[in-house]
Design an enzyme around this catalytic site. Structure first.
Site, mmCIF file in Angstrom:
data_model
loop_
_atom_site.group_PDB
_atom_site.id
_atom_site.type_symbol
_atom_site.label_atom_id
_atom_site.label_comp_id
_atom_site.label_asym_id
_atom_site.label_seq_id
_atom_site.Cartn_x
_atom_site.Cartn_y
_atom_site.Cartn_z
ATOM 1 N N GLU A 1 5.962 6.227 12.491
ATOM 2 C CA GLU A 1 5.763 7.123 13.637
ATOM 3 C C GLU A 1 6.748 8.281 13.454
ATOM 4 O OE1 GLU A 1 6.251 5.385 17.476
ATOM 5 O OE2 GLU A 1 4.605 3.953 17.244
ATOM 6 N N ARG B 1 0.844 -1.220 0.000
ATOM 7 C CA ARG B 1 0.000 0.000 0.000
ATOM 8 C C ARG B 1 0.869 1.256 0.000
ATOM 9 N NH1 ARG B 1 -2.783 -1.047 5.571
ATOM 10 N NH2 ARG B 1 -0.579 -1.494 5.952
ATOM 11 N N LYS C 1 11.057 40.611 4.639
ATOM 12 C CA LYS C 1 11.755 40.578 5.935
ATOM 13 C C LYS C 1 13.142 39.969 5.781
ATOM 14 C CE LYS C 1 10.864 37.240 8.941
ATOM 15 N NZ LYS C 1 10.214 36.378 9.954
ATOM 16 N N ASP C 2 13.205 38.843 5.082
ATOM 17 C CA ASP C 2 14.499 38.150 4.955
ATOM 18 C C ASP C 2 15.454 38.928 4.065
ATOM 19 O OD1 ASP C 2 13.163 34.729 5.125
ATOM 20 O OD2 ASP C 2 13.552 36.258 6.658
ATOM 21 N N ASN D 1 4.014 23.621 12.916
ATOM 22 C CA ASN D 1 4.006 24.590 11.805
ATOM 23 C C ASN D 1 4.051 23.848 10.488
ATOM 24 O OD1 ASN D 1 4.125 26.690 13.672
ATOM 25 N ND2 ASN D 1 6.353 26.737 13.662
ATOM 26 N N LYS E 1 13.462 23.143 17.390
ATOM 27 C CA LYS E 1 12.637 22.776 16.233
ATOM 28 C C LYS E 1 12.944 21.360 15.783
ATOM 29 C CE LYS E 1 12.640 27.591 14.874
ATOM 30 N NZ LYS E 1 13.275 28.642 14.051
ATOM 31 N N TYR F 1 7.045 21.356 10.940
ATOM 32 C CA TYR F 1 7.958 21.298 12.078
ATOM 33 C C TYR F 1 7.276 21.630 13.393
ATOM 34 C CZ TYR F 1 8.583 26.208 10.585
ATOM 35 O OH TYR F 1 8.395 27.506 10.174
ATOM 36 N N GLN G 1 3.717 23.407 19.542
ATOM 37 C CA GLN G 1 3.120 24.020 18.344
ATOM 38 C C GLN G 1 3.655 23.316 17.107
ATOM 39 O OE1 GLN G 1 2.998 28.403 18.122
ATOM 40 N NE2 GLN G 1 3.830 28.283 16.028
ATOM 41 N N HIS H 1 16.241 32.444 10.887
ATOM 42 C CA HIS H 1 15.334 32.972 11.905
ATOM 43 C C HIS H 1 15.607 32.398 13.294
ATOM 44 C CE1 HIS H 1 12.252 33.523 8.422
ATOM 45 N NE2 HIS H 1 13.236 34.401 8.369
HETATM 46 C C1 LIG Z 1 6.758 31.472 12.308
HETATM 47 C C2 LIG Z 1 5.336 31.922 12.464
HETATM 48 C C3 LIG Z 1 4.791 32.897 11.651
HETATM 49 N N1 LIG Z 1 3.501 33.287 11.817
HETATM 50 C C4 LIG Z 1 2.959 34.297 10.921
HETATM 51 C C5 LIG Z 1 3.730 35.599 10.949
HETATM 52 C C6 LIG Z 1 3.726 36.078 9.541
HETATM 53 O O1 LIG Z 1 2.638 36.987 9.333
HETATM 54 C C7 LIG Z 1 3.476 34.826 8.687
HETATM 55 C C8 LIG Z 1 4.682 34.392 7.904
HETATM 56 O O2 LIG Z 1 5.761 34.307 8.818
HETATM 57 P P1 LIG Z 1 7.242 34.225 8.299
HETATM 58 O O3 LIG Z 1 7.377 35.045 7.045
HETATM 59 O O4 LIG Z 1 8.157 34.510 9.457
HETATM 60 O O5 LIG Z 1 7.341 32.672 7.896
HETATM 61 P P2 LIG Z 1 8.721 31.947 7.501
HETATM 62 O O6 LIG Z 1 9.572 32.840 6.669
HETATM 63 O O7 LIG Z 1 8.332 30.619 6.987
HETATM 64 O O8 LIG Z 1 9.463 31.775 8.897
HETATM 65 C C9 LIG Z 1 9.688 30.522 9.479
HETATM 66 O O9 LIG Z 1 10.716 29.918 8.757
HETATM 67 C C10 LIG Z 1 11.925 29.605 9.398
HETATM 68 C C11 LIG Z 1 12.602 28.534 8.585
HETATM 69 C C12 LIG Z 1 11.788 29.199 10.812
HETATM 70 O O10 LIG Z 1 12.557 28.402 11.341
HETATM 71 C C13 LIG Z 1 10.733 29.817 11.624
HETATM 72 O O11 LIG Z 1 9.904 28.817 12.177
HETATM 73 C C14 LIG Z 1 9.896 30.784 10.940
HETATM 74 O O12 LIG Z 1 10.516 32.026 11.144
HETATM 75 O O13 LIG Z 1 3.090 33.792 9.599
HETATM 76 C C15 LIG Z 1 2.685 32.750 12.777
HETATM 77 O O14 LIG Z 1 1.503 33.117 12.918
HETATM 78 N N2 LIG Z 1 3.212 31.791 13.602
HETATM 79 C C16 LIG Z 1 4.508 31.349 13.484
HETATM 80 O O15 LIG Z 1 4.934 30.461 14.258
#
Ligand SMILES: Cc1cn([C@H]2C[C@H](O)[C@@H](COP(=O)(O)OP(=O)(O)O[C@H]3O[C@H](C)C(=O)[C@H](O)[C@H]3O)O2)c(=O)[nH]c1=O
Length: 183
Positions: free
Chosen positions: A28, A23, A169-170, A48, A72, A132, A46, A62
């Site tokens: 796990e 299948r 942001k990045d 993600n 993480k 994650y 949490q 980040h």
């Molecule tokens: C991380 C996070 C973000 N958000 C909201 C905040 C922003 O409005 C939106 C996008 O967030 P961001 O642009 O920071 O997402 P990534 O660029 O994927 O950031 C993540 O990616 C790298 C690889 C990481 O390790 C972190 O977990 C995290 O910073 O989601 C949430 O509501 N909860 C959360 O836990």
């Protein structure tokens, strides 16, 4: 479950067992008891999930500052990534050093990144999905970043800035030299 340490030993790779049959497979992907016996004893609170449409999407580097620092446990549900962890622990002998590994849906291998590290990844395929677990809730005010292609860090991502897809942001994240680690 196979667990191996990377060159920075607190960062670990975990490959859960897959029970395959005609299948498909069952695995796990997280078991608190098994992970604890492997030395990974986090209270993950949490989950993600991120989807990146384009190959070459970079998310990172980040972190969240204490008291919202996050460990993480990262895995790929679809596609593949190069995942990177940078040691930002000021008293660590590997401060400013990084490790990277390829994670893919095909292998199911996961990376465990403790608190005190910067985290980022680059996607190797379109439509890559990453899931994650973290052991601290998201706290926007504690969210921080460092420039993914910082020349002092010298991370070998395998792509140039021109090829990378970044969030605003990045794209404007501070350099490593301007980063005051909170760890
Ligand atoms: C991380 C996070 C973000 N958000 C909201 C905040 C922003 O409005 C939106 C996008 O967030 P961001 O642009 O920071 O997402 P990534 O660029 O994927 O950031 C993540 O990616 C790298 C690889 C990481 O390790 C972190 O977990 C995290 O910073 O989601 C949430 O509501 N909860 C959360 O836990």
């Amino acid at each position: 479950m196979d667990v191996t340490a990377l060159a920075i030993p607190d960062v670990k790779l975990i490959t859960p067992r897959r029970f395959s049959d005609d299948r498909g497979f069952f695995s796990e992907t997280y078991n608190a008891k098994a992970f604890k016996s492997a030395g990974i004893d986090c209270d993950f609170i949490q989950d993600n999930h991120s989807f990146s449409a384009r190959k070459g999407t970079v998310r990172g580097l980040h972190y969240q500052s204490p008291p919202f620092a996050q460990s993480k446990l990262v895995r790929v549900l679809r596609g593949s990534i190069i995942d990177v962890a940078v040691d930002a622990r000021k008293n660590s002998s590997t401060f400013g050093q990084w490790v990277k590994t390829e994670l893919s849906a095909k292998t199911g291998t996961q990376i465990f990144i403790p608190q005190g590290f910067l985290h980022g990844f680059v996607t190797l395929e379109p439509d890559t999905e990453v899931a994650y677990k973290v052991d601290a809730f998201y706290d926007g005010a504690s969210d921080g970043s460092v420039k993914w292609d910082d020349t002092d860090l010298g991370i070998e991502w395998g792509l140039s800035g021109a090829e990378a897809s970044l969030s605003e942001k990045d794209a404007k994240a501070p350099k490593w030299a301007d980063f005051a680690s909170p760890f």
